[in-house]
Design a protein around this motif. Structure first.
Motif, PDB file in Angstrom:
ATOM      1  N   PRO A 144       0.821  -1.217   0.000  1.00  0.00           N
ATOM      2  CA  PRO A 144       0.000   0.000   0.000  1.00  0.00           C
ATOM      3  C   PRO A 144       0.853   1.264   0.000  1.00  0.00           C
ATOM      4  O   PRO A 144       1.954   1.281   0.543  1.00  0.00           O
ATOM      5  CB  PRO A 144      -0.797  -0.108   1.303  1.00  0.00           C
ATOM      6  N   LEU A 145       0.318   2.300  -0.601  1.00  0.00           N
ATOM      7  CA  LEU A 145       0.975   3.605  -0.591  1.00  0.00           C
ATOM      8  C   LEU A 145       0.453   4.393   0.615  1.00  0.00           C
ATOM      9  O   LEU A 145      -0.634   4.113   1.123  1.00  0.00           O
ATOM     10  CB  LEU A 145       0.643   4.348  -1.887  1.00  0.00           C
ATOM     11  N   PRO A 146       1.219   5.389   1.066  1.00  0.00           N
ATOM     12  CA  PRO A 146       0.789   6.131   2.272  1.00  0.00           C
ATOM     13  C   PRO A 146      -0.453   6.982   2.042  1.00  0.00           C
ATOM     14  O   PRO A 146      -0.833   7.250   0.893  1.00  0.00           O
ATOM     15  CB  PRO A 146       2.004   7.026   2.558  1.00  0.00           C
ATOM     16  N   ARG A 147      -1.065   7.394   3.165  1.00  0.00           N
ATOM     17  CA  ARG A 147      -2.122   8.415   3.100  1.00  0.00           C
ATOM     18  C   ARG A 147      -1.463   9.787   3.046  1.00  0.00           C
ATOM     19  O   ARG A 147      -0.348   9.942   3.559  1.00  0.00           O
ATOM     20  CB  ARG A 147      -2.946   8.386   4.402  1.00  0.00           C
ATOM     21  N   LEU A 148      -2.149  10.743   2.495  1.00  0.00           N
ATOM     22  CA  LEU A 148      -1.616  12.113   2.515  1.00  0.00           C
ATOM     23  C   LEU A 148      -1.844  12.710   3.909  1.00  0.00           C
ATOM     24  O   LEU A 148      -2.973  12.743   4.399  1.00  0.00           O
ATOM     25  CB  LEU A 148      -2.323  12.971   1.454  1.00  0.00           C
ATOM     26  N   GLU A 149      -0.754  13.150   4.536  1.00  0.00           N
ATOM     27  CA  GLU A 149      -0.847  13.813   5.853  1.00  0.00           C
ATOM     28  C   GLU A 149      -0.144  15.159   5.729  1.00  0.00           C
ATOM     29  O   GLU A 149       0.993  15.223   5.272  1.00  0.00           O
ATOM     30  CB  GLU A 149      -0.140  12.994   6.954  1.00  0.00           C
ATOM     31  N   GLY A 150      -0.785  16.222   6.145  1.00  0.00           N
ATOM     32  CA  GLY A 150      -0.172  17.549   6.116  1.00  0.00           C
ATOM     33  C   GLY A 150      -0.255  18.197   4.746  1.00  0.00           C
ATOM     34  O   GLY A 150      -0.925  17.690   3.840  1.00  0.00           O
ATOM     35  N   VAL A 193       5.324  13.666 -15.210  1.00  0.00           N
ATOM     36  CA  VAL A 193       6.682  13.411 -14.709  1.00  0.00           C
ATOM     37  C   VAL A 193       7.674  13.514 -15.870  1.00  0.00           C
ATOM     38  O   VAL A 193       8.738  14.119 -15.740  1.00  0.00           O
ATOM     39  CB  VAL A 193       6.742  12.023 -14.033  1.00  0.00           C
ATOM     40  N   ARG A 194       7.287  12.925 -17.006  1.00  0.00           N
ATOM     41  CA  ARG A 194       8.173  13.010 -18.185  1.00  0.00           C
ATOM     42  C   ARG A 194       8.377  14.463 -18.605  1.00  0.00           C
ATOM     43  O   ARG A 194       9.430  14.821 -19.144  1.00  0.00           O
ATOM     44  CB  ARG A 194       7.569  12.244 -19.373  1.00  0.00           C
ATOM     45  N   GLY A 195       7.361  15.302 -18.372  1.00  0.00           N
ATOM     46  CA  GLY A 195       7.464  16.716 -18.725  1.00  0.00           C
ATOM     47  C   GLY A 195       8.218  17.529 -17.690  1.00  0.00           C
ATOM     48  O   GLY A 195       8.298  18.753 -17.807  1.00  0.00           O
ATOM     49  N   GLY A 196       8.708  16.873 -16.640  1.00  0.00           N
ATOM     50  CA  GLY A 196       9.514  17.565 -15.635  1.00  0.00           C
ATOM     51  C   GLY A 196       8.702  18.216 -14.523  1.00  0.00           C
ATOM     52  O   GLY A 196       9.246  18.983 -13.721  1.00  0.00           O
ATOM     53  N   ALA A 197       7.405  17.935 -14.435  1.00  0.00           N
ATOM     54  CA  ALA A 197       6.576  18.577 -13.410  1.00  0.00           C
ATOM     55  C   ALA A 197       6.708  17.855 -12.063  1.00  0.00           C
ATOM     56  O   ALA A 197       6.992  16.657 -12.016  1.00  0.00           O
ATOM     57  CB  ALA A 197       5.118  18.558 -13.864  1.00  0.00           C
ATOM     58  N   ARG A 198       6.503  18.634 -10.987  1.00  0.00           N
ATOM     59  CA  ARG A 198       6.374  18.022  -9.647  1.00  0.00           C
ATOM     60  C   ARG A 198       4.913  17.590  -9.508  1.00  0.00           C
ATOM     61  O   ARG A 198       4.009  18.423  -9.629  1.00  0.00           O
ATOM     62  CB  ARG A 198       6.718  19.019  -8.554  1.00  0.00           C
ATOM     63  N   VAL A 199       4.700  16.311  -9.271  1.00  0.00           N
ATOM     64  CA  VAL A 199       3.331  15.773  -9.308  1.00  0.00           C
ATOM     65  C   VAL A 199       2.974  15.097  -7.996  1.00  0.00           C
ATOM     66  O   VAL A 199       3.770  14.329  -7.439  1.00  0.00           O
ATOM     67  CB  VAL A 199       3.181  14.700 -10.421  1.00  0.00           C
ATOM     68  N   VAL A 200       1.766  15.378  -7.531  1.00  0.00           N
ATOM     69  CA  VAL A 200       1.175  14.621  -6.422  1.00  0.00           C
ATOM     70  C   VAL A 200      -0.103  13.981  -6.953  1.00  0.00           C
ATOM     71  O   VAL A 200      -0.892  14.640  -7.643  1.00  0.00           O
ATOM     72  CB  VAL A 200       0.858  15.539  -5.218  1.00  0.00           C
ATOM     73  N   GLY A 201      -0.281  12.694  -6.668  1.00  0.00           N
ATOM     74  CA  GLY A 201      -1.509  11.999  -7.053  1.00  0.00           C
ATOM     75  C   GLY A 201      -2.210  11.477  -5.811  1.00  0.00           C
ATOM     76  O   GLY A 201      -1.546  10.952  -4.904  1.00  0.00           O
ATOM     77  N   ARG A 237       9.761   9.769  -9.035  1.00  0.00           N
ATOM     78  CA  ARG A 237       9.598  10.869  -8.074  1.00  0.00           C
ATOM     79  C   ARG A 237       8.204  11.519  -8.028  1.00  0.00           C
ATOM     80  O   ARG A 237       8.044  12.614  -7.468  1.00  0.00           O
ATOM     81  CB  ARG A 237      10.650  11.959  -8.291  1.00  0.00           C
ATOM     82  N   ALA A 238       7.201  10.887  -8.613  1.00  0.00           N
ATOM     83  CA  ALA A 238       5.842  11.359  -8.341  1.00  0.00           C
ATOM     84  C   ALA A 238       5.495  10.910  -6.924  1.00  0.00           C
ATOM     85  O   ALA A 238       5.932   9.847  -6.487  1.00  0.00           O
ATOM     86  CB  ALA A 238       4.856  10.757  -9.337  1.00  0.00           C
ATOM     87  N   ARG A 239       4.725  11.722  -6.212  1.00  0.00           N
ATOM     88  CA  ARG A 239       4.279  11.320  -4.867  1.00  0.00           C
ATOM     89  C   ARG A 239       2.808  10.901  -4.944  1.00  0.00           C
ATOM     90  O   ARG A 239       1.958  11.727  -5.268  1.00  0.00           O
ATOM     91  CB  ARG A 239       4.479  12.475  -3.875  1.00  0.00           C
ATOM     92  N   LEU A 240       2.568   9.614  -4.694  1.00  0.00           N
ATOM     93  CA  LEU A 240       1.203   9.080  -4.785  1.00  0.00           C
ATOM     94  C   LEU A 240       0.694   8.717  -3.399  1.00  0.00           C
ATOM     95  O   LEU A 240       1.444   8.150  -2.589  1.00  0.00           O
ATOM     96  CB  LEU A 240       1.164   7.831  -5.673  1.00  0.00           C
ATOM     97  N   PHE A 241      -0.586   8.994  -3.164  1.00  0.00           N
ATOM     98  CA  PHE A 241      -1.193   8.695  -1.863  1.00  0.00           C
ATOM     99  C   PHE A 241      -2.503   7.932  -2.067  1.00  0.00           C
ATOM    100  O   PHE A 241      -3.335   8.340  -2.892  1.00  0.00           O
ATOM    101  CB  PHE A 241      -1.467   9.998  -1.109  1.00  0.00           C
ATOM    102  N   GLU A 242      -2.632   6.842  -1.312  1.00  0.00           N
ATOM    103  CA  GLU A 242      -3.886   6.085  -1.349  1.00  0.00           C
ATOM    104  C   GLU A 242      -4.749   6.466  -0.133  1.00  0.00           C
ATOM    105  O   GLU A 242      -4.266   7.103   0.808  1.00  0.00           O
ATOM    106  CB  GLU A 242      -3.596   4.575  -1.326  1.00  0.00           C
ATOM    107  N   HIS A 243      -6.008   6.049  -0.185  1.00  0.00           N
ATOM    108  CA  HIS A 243      -6.959   6.313   0.906  1.00  0.00           C
ATOM    109  C   HIS A 243      -6.949   7.786   1.293  1.00  0.00           C
ATOM    110  O   HIS A 243      -6.978   8.137   2.480  1.00  0.00           O
ATOM    111  CB  HIS A 243      -6.656   5.397   2.102  1.00  0.00           C
ATOM    112  N   SER A 244      -6.901   8.625   0.284  1.00  0.00           N
ATOM    113  CA  SER A 244      -6.843  10.080   0.488  1.00  0.00           C
ATOM    114  C   SER A 244      -7.837  10.754  -0.458  1.00  0.00           C
ATOM    115  O   SER A 244      -7.452  11.378  -1.453  1.00  0.00           O
ATOM    116  CB  SER A 244      -5.418  10.593   0.208  1.00  0.00           C
TER     117      SER A 244
END
Ligand SMILES: Cc1cc2nc3c(=O)[nH]c(=O)nc-3n(C[C@H](O)[C@H](O)[C@H](O)COP(=O)(O)OP(=O)(O)OC[C@H]3O[C@@H](n4cnc5c(N)ncnc54)[C@H](O)[C@@H]3O)c2cc1C
Length: 381
Positions: A14-20, A43-51, A179-186
Motif C-alpha cells: 500500500p501507498l501512504p495516506r496524505l498527511e499535512g 513526470v516526463r514533462g519535468g513537473a512536480r506531481v502529487v496523485g 519521483r511522483a508522490r502518490l497517496f492512497e486512501h486520500s
C-alpha cells in the motif's frame, strides 16, 4: 457476494495516506489507468506531481474491468463516422491504435495483441457489422470479416486484451520511482483552483486534473446531465479447457463481452441494459438480477460449466455525446471521464492529453474531441 475482480491476483504494497500540506505543480485526483497515464506524462514533462486516490491504485473500474483494448470511441466506426465526421473519427481511431501499441510497449507483461471480435447477435447486427467493415475499409483501417465458433462478425486485428490491474500497478510503481508522490486512501473532499483537500492534508498546486470515470458528476455537479454513472458487472470462472477463446469477444452491440485469460479462466460481463434502468446507479456492488443473467449466458451461450470464482462490479460514466469529456471545468482544473464503457485506451490517451494541456502545451485528441462534438451538434440541429 465478494466483489473481488479476477485481476486481483498478486500482493500490493500500500501507498501512504496524505498527511499535512504538500506542494506540486499538478495534483492528479484519481489513480486509475487515466490518472496514472497523466502522472506519467507530467513526470516526463519535468513537473512536480502529487496523485491522490480515495481508495487503492486502480481500485475503481480501471482495475475491475473486462480487459478489452479497443480502438476508436464508444460508437462502432460506421456510427462514429456518421456522428463525429469522417476526419475526426478516422484520426481518433488512429490515435487509439497508437495508444494500444504504446500500452503494449510500456507494459508487455500485461498486454496481449490478439485482436478482438465483434460478433452479431442477430441479422440486424450482422448487417451493422458489414457496415462497420465497409466504413473501416474505406478509411484503410484494418478489419476483416469473421466466421468461426463464436459466430459471425468482425475481426479487428489491432485490438487486444490486457490485465488492467497489473498494468496500473506497474505504472504506479514506475512513476513513484520517477519521483511522483502518490497517496492512497486520500479522497479529495474539496477541489478548488490551486488546492485539493483530503481528510489528512492538502495539496497546493498550480493545476488540478481529476481523472475519475465513475461518479464524475458527484465531484463536479456542473457536469450533471452531461455524464451519468452506471454500474457494470462481471463474473469469472475457474480455469477451464471447455472452450478456447483466443481473443476478446464483443457481442450484442457490445452489451455482452468476454475473454479467456492465459490461465484458462473465462471473464464475462454484460446485461447492463436489461434491468429497466436499475444499473444507472452509484452502487458499485454486484446484484443477483444481473449476476443470474451472466450465469445463464455463461452456461448456455459461451458454453462454460466451470465454477464461477469471482463476481464483481464497478462504476463508469456515460457521456451524453458518446465522446469522453476532457475539459477545463474550473480555472486550471481539468476533468476527464465519461468514456461510456470503453475507457481503457481512450482514458490513457485523455490522461496524457490533460497533462500536456496543464503544462501549457496542446493535445491533438482534445482538438479532435471538440471538432467531433461540434460535428455531432450541427448534425442534429
Ligand atoms: C465491469 C467493467 C467492464 C469494463 N470493460 C471495459 C473494457 O473491456 N474495455 C474498456 O476500454 N473499458 C472497459 N470498462 C470501462 C473502463 O474500465 C473505464 O472507463 C476506465 O477504467 C476508467 O478509468 P479511469 O482511470 O478513467 O477511472 P476510474 O477507474 O474510475 O478511476 C478513478 C479513481 O479515482 C478514485 N476516486 C474517485 N473519487 C475520488 C476522489 N474524490 N478523490 C480521490 N480519488 C477518487 C477512485 O478510487 C478510482 O481509483 C469497463 C468497466 C467496468 C466497470
Amino acid at each position: 457476494m465478494s466483489n473481488l475482480p479476477v485481476w486481483d491476483d498478486a500482493a500490493w504494497t500500500p501507498l501512504p495516506r496524505l498527511e499535512g500540506q504538500v506542494e506540486a505543480d499538478v495534483c492528479v485526483v484519481g489513480l486509475g489507468g487515466s490518472g496514472l497515464a497523466c502522472v506519467d506524462e507530467l513526470v516526463r514533462g519535468g513537473a512536480r506531481v502529487v496523485g491522490v486516490d480515495a481508495g487503492m491504485v486502480a481500485g475503481g473500474a480501471a482495475g475491475r474491468n473486462g480487459g478489452f483494448l479497443l480502438a476508436g470511441t464508444a460508437l462502432f466506426y460506421n456510427d462514429a463516422v456518421a456522428t463525429f465526421g469522417r476526419e475526426s473519427a478516422r484520426r481518433i481511431y488512429q490515435l487509439t491504435v497508437e495508444q494500444i501499441e504504446r500500452m503494449a510497449a510500456e507494459t508487455p507483461d500485461a498486454v496481449r495483441r490478439v485482436g478482438s471480435l465483434r460478433i452479431a447477435a442477430d441479422a440486424e447486427e450482422e448487417e451493422d457489422c458489414r457496415a462497420q467493415l465497409a466504413a473501416m475499409r474505406a478509411d484503410a483501417l484494418p478489419a476483416e470479416w469473421y466466421e468461426g465458433p463464436e459466430g459471425r462478425g468482425l475481426l479487428v486485428p489491432t485490438d487486444g486484451a490486457y490485465h488492467p490491474l497489473r498494468r496500473c500497478r506497474t505504472l504506479a510503481v514506475r512513476v513513484v520511482e520517477a519521483r511522483a508522490r502518490l497517496f492512497e486512501h486520500s479522497p479529495a473532499l474539496a477541489i478548488t483552483p490551486g488546492m485539493v483537500t483530503t481528510p489528512g492534508g492538502c495539496v497546493r498546486c498550480g493545476a488540478v486534473i481529476v481523472a475519475v470515470d465513475g461518479k464524475l458528476e458527484r465531484i463536479f455537479p456542473e457536469l450533471e446531465g452531461r455524464v451519468r454513472t452506471a454500474r457494470l458487472q462481471m463474473v469469472a470462472t475457474a480455469p477451464t479447457d471447455e472452450v478456447r477463446v483466443p481473443r476478446p469477444v464483443y457481442y450484442r452491440w457490445g452489451y455482452e463481452y468476454w475473454q479467456q485469460l492465459p490461465d484458462g479462466r473465462v471473464a464475462l460481463g454484460g446485461f447492463r441494459d436489461t434491468a429497466e434502468g436499475r444499473e444507472w446507479t452509484d452502487d458499485a456492488t454486484p446484484c443477483a438480477e444481473i449476476q443470474d443473467r451472466l450465469d445463464v449466458f455463461l452456461r448456455e451461450h459461451v458454453g462454460v460449466r466451470a465454477p464461477v470464482t469471482h463476481r464483481w462490479a464497478a462504476s463508469v460514466s456515460f457521456s451524453d455525446s458518446w465522446l469522453p469529456l476532457l475539459e477545463e471545468v474550473r480555472p486550471r482544473v481539468w476533468a476527464l471521464g465519461g468514456y461510456s464503457g470503453t475507457g481503457n485506451v481512450l482514458g490513457a490517451l485523455c490522461g496524457r492529453a490533460a497533462a500536456s494541456l496543464a503544462l501549457g502545451g496542446g493535445a491533438e485528441i482534445a482538438e479532435l474531441l471538440t471538432a467531433a462534438a461540434e460535428h455531432a451538434r450541427t448534425r442534429t440541429i
